[in-house]
Design an enzyme around this catalytic site. Sequence first.
Site, mmCIF file in Angstrom:
data_model
loop_
_atom_site.group_PDB
_atom_site.id
_atom_site.type_symbol
_atom_site.label_atom_id
_atom_site.label_comp_id
_atom_site.label_asym_id
_atom_site.label_seq_id
_atom_site.Cartn_x
_atom_site.Cartn_y
_atom_site.Cartn_z
ATOM 1 N N HIS A 84 42.948 45.181 36.786
ATOM 2 C CA HIS A 84 41.903 44.431 37.488
ATOM 3 C C HIS A 84 41.750 43.060 36.864
ATOM 4 O O HIS A 84 41.907 42.901 35.641
ATOM 5 C CB HIS A 84 40.579 45.188 37.418
ATOM 6 N N CYS B 284 41.607 42.362 44.160
ATOM 7 C CA CYS B 284 41.183 41.526 43.032
ATOM 8 C C CYS B 284 42.123 40.365 42.755
ATOM 9 O O CYS B 284 41.681 39.227 42.538
ATOM 10 C CB CYS B 284 41.013 42.390 41.780
ATOM 11 N N ASN C 216 34.710 38.648 41.059
ATOM 12 C CA ASN C 216 35.852 39.529 41.297
ATOM 13 C C ASN C 216 35.723 40.246 42.625
ATOM 14 O O ASN C 216 34.662 40.250 43.243
ATOM 15 C CB ASN C 216 35.972 40.543 40.160
#
Length: 209
Positions: free
Chosen positions: A168, A117, A180
Amino acid sequence: MNALRAMILTAAALIGSSALAATYTVKPGDTLYQIAQKASLDPAQLLKLNGLSSSTIQVGQKLNLGGVGEGTATSVRNIPATPASHSGNGNTVRAAAARFLNIRYVLGGSGAGGIDCSAYTRAVFQQLGVSLPRTARAQFGVGSAVSRGNLQSGDLVFFNTLGGGVSHVGVYLGDGQFANANSYNGRTMIESMTTTYWATRYVGARRVL
């Protein structure tokens, strides 16, 4: 004699215009991304012109605009300190995010074999002339905090997916969507932040553009 005088006046006008347009002094509220957009430059070009390794700029700093035209200099000089909207940047951000979609997710990956990510957000923002730290937690420490109700295209959005704080990160695209690198789906993709999974794990956002 008249011809020589005309040549001298023309040269003086050109020199004056170039000198006027060659630099820009950073004002409070300016960002490198704003200045690049107003000067019709890519952020990466502006970074290169000034030998900068990140988008961090200081009030009073003089930036080389590469000898852009006088009209552009006037436009840059009149950048508002606090822009009312980021909507004009939406297409640019989406284009940068789209360049790295459908790449395989690999934890710790940052190359052709796969990315995670934070590697994804780094790659996207590099296209925008912004250098980000390597991890999601470190990226949560850059830029300025943004409330959920004021999210704009290009903001970094953060989530707690492991139960231990920020783990994240993605790029907000507008209209409740973000891009993402999704470990569950195994690829980089665009999703909605309004799904139960993401909405309940949302931590906050940072603005670096």
